[in-house]
Write an enzyme that holds these catalytic residues in place. Structure first.
Site, PDB file in Angstrom:
ATOM      1  N   PRO A 194       0.817  -1.228   0.000  1.00 36.33           N
ATOM      2  CA  PRO A 194       0.000   0.000   0.000  1.00 36.33           C
ATOM      3  C   PRO A 194       0.843   1.267   0.000  1.00 36.33           C
ATOM      4  O   PRO A 194       0.342   2.352  -0.297  1.00 36.33           O
ATOM      5  CB  PRO A 194      -0.822  -0.115   1.295  1.00 36.33           C
ATOM      6  CG  PRO A 194      -0.069  -1.070   2.149  1.00 36.33           C
ATOM      7  CD  PRO A 194       0.579  -2.033   1.211  1.00 36.33           C
ATOM      8  N   GLU A 217       0.260  -9.935   8.651  1.00 40.92           N
ATOM      9  CA  GLU A 217       0.336  -8.523   9.040  1.00 40.92           C
ATOM     10  C   GLU A 217       1.308  -7.725   8.172  1.00 40.92           C
ATOM     11  O   GLU A 217       1.488  -6.528   8.368  1.00 40.92           O
ATOM     12  CB  GLU A 217       0.743  -8.411  10.513  1.00 40.92           C
ATOM     13  CG  GLU A 217      -0.338  -8.834  11.486  1.00 40.92           C
ATOM     14  CD  GLU A 217      -1.612  -8.008  11.323  1.00 40.92           C
ATOM     15  OE1 GLU A 217      -1.514  -6.774  11.195  1.00 40.92           O
ATOM     16  OE2 GLU A 217      -2.704  -8.605  11.314  1.00 40.92           O
ATOM     17  N   ARG A 227      -1.563  -8.350 -21.588  1.00 45.50           N
ATOM     18  CA  ARG A 227      -2.402  -7.888 -22.690  1.00 45.50           C
ATOM     19  C   ARG A 227      -1.605  -7.169 -23.770  1.00 45.50           C
ATOM     20  O   ARG A 227      -2.053  -7.077 -24.910  1.00 45.50           O
ATOM     21  CB  ARG A 227      -3.488  -6.942 -22.170  1.00 45.50           C
ATOM     22  CG  ARG A 227      -4.510  -7.589 -21.271  1.00 45.50           C
ATOM     23  CD  ARG A 227      -5.491  -6.563 -20.736  1.00 45.50           C
ATOM     24  NE  ARG A 227      -6.304  -6.008 -21.808  1.00 45.50           N
ATOM     25  CZ  ARG A 227      -7.413  -6.578 -22.294  1.00 45.50           C
ATOM     26  NH1 ARG A 227      -7.828  -7.728 -21.807  1.00 45.50           N
ATOM     27  NH2 ARG A 227      -8.074  -6.014 -23.269  1.00 45.50           N
ATOM     28  N   ASP A 259      -8.344  -0.365 -25.808  1.00 51.67           N
ATOM     29  CA  ASP A 259      -8.865  -0.512 -24.454  1.00 51.67           C
ATOM     30  C   ASP A 259      -8.942   0.833 -23.753  1.00 51.67           C
ATOM     31  O   ASP A 259      -8.147   1.726 -24.005  1.00 51.67           O
ATOM     32  CB  ASP A 259      -7.960  -1.420 -23.612  1.00 51.67           C
ATOM     33  CG  ASP A 259      -8.170  -2.886 -23.938  1.00 51.67           C
ATOM     34  OD1 ASP A 259      -9.203  -3.222 -24.544  1.00 51.67           O
ATOM     35  OD2 ASP A 259      -7.298  -3.698 -23.574  1.00 51.67           O
TER      36      ASP A 259
END
Length: 248
Positions: free
Chosen positions: A89, A117, A155, A170
């Site tokens: 994060p 954790e 992709r 896309d």
């Protein structure tokens, strides 16, 4: 392109390898993907890959040694076109531009998935080249993020999608949403497919699609629209859109 994923839950990632687009790409040899379990490199006879946190705290933390050894196993000699990425994060938010960068600049990606954790900070400091986040929310582990990155990069590998133009049209390949698309029936509950799409006039269809892509982006993702560099034709289309919406 080769992608290695380090995960304590390889069966989760292996299921991803067996889905349609990725499965076909792997079987055709267009790219390589593999998952490696850090537990296989632990020095514990119980295959322990996590332990309690120094200084106290709830839960368990993934140990650095199994991750370092697993990474060195899949990447024995690191070159300039190899990249080790830790899903965190704290990382840069993943975007289509980042996917293009990873495909363009590297031949081998190693994606490290945290769990429990978190992971011993030495992995972030001394093993990973960079940190990537797929969004500001909390997940159980890094596996979903690793699959998102793998799918987005895959992709762009020639032949993976079957249609060479598919990736370039896309949403997000440039900062614009994809145009609306339709299939049969022509009329459903009185909602009809735009007649231009049935005209067979390719230039008119292309113009309509670009115009509607601009319209969708303006209304649904103004943040993206602000990054879009408008061509002369785009500016004409935007003038038409504004005039049409003024009349509504």
């Amino acid at each position: 392109m080769k992608i290695d994923i380090l995960s304590l839950f390889p069966e989760f990632v292996e299921a991803f390898f067996n889905q349609s687009m990725i499965k076909r790409a792997l079987e055709a040899g267009l790219m390589e993907m593999a998952v490696t379990n850090p537990r296989d490199f632990t020095k514990s006879r119980h295959r322990q890959a996590d332990d309690t946190i120094y200084g106290g705290g709830a839960g368990m933390l993934m140990m650095c040694q199994p991750l370092f050894d697993a990474c060195h196993h899949v990447l024995p000699e690191k070159g300039k076109r190899d990249r080790v990425i830790f899903l965190s994060p704290a990382g840069e938010t993943f975007t289509q531009d980042k996917a293009k960068e990873l495909y363009r600049d590297y031949d081998h990606l190693v994606l490290i998935c945290g769990h429990y954790e978190g992971v011993d900070h030495r992995v972030e400091e001394h093993l990973a080249d960079e940190l990537i986040s797929i969004g500001d929310y909390v997940l159980t582990g890094g596996e979903l993020g690793a699959m998102v990155i793998s799918d987005a990069v895959a992709r762009m590998v020639p032949g993976v999608l079957g249609d060479a133009g598919s990736a370039a049209t896309d949403s997000f390949y440039e900062p614009i949403l994809e145009y609306p698309q339709y299939t049969k029936p022509y009329d459903y509950n009185g909602w009809k497919v735009p007649d231009v799409l049935l005209s067979g006039h390719h230039a008119n269809i292309a113009r309509w699609r670009r115009k509607e892509a601009l319209r969708r982006t303006l209304h649904h993702r103004p943040d993206l629209f602000g990054k879009l560099i408008l061509s002369g034709e785009d500016k004409k289309l935007m003038a038409e859109i504004r005039e049409e919406e003024k009349e509504e």
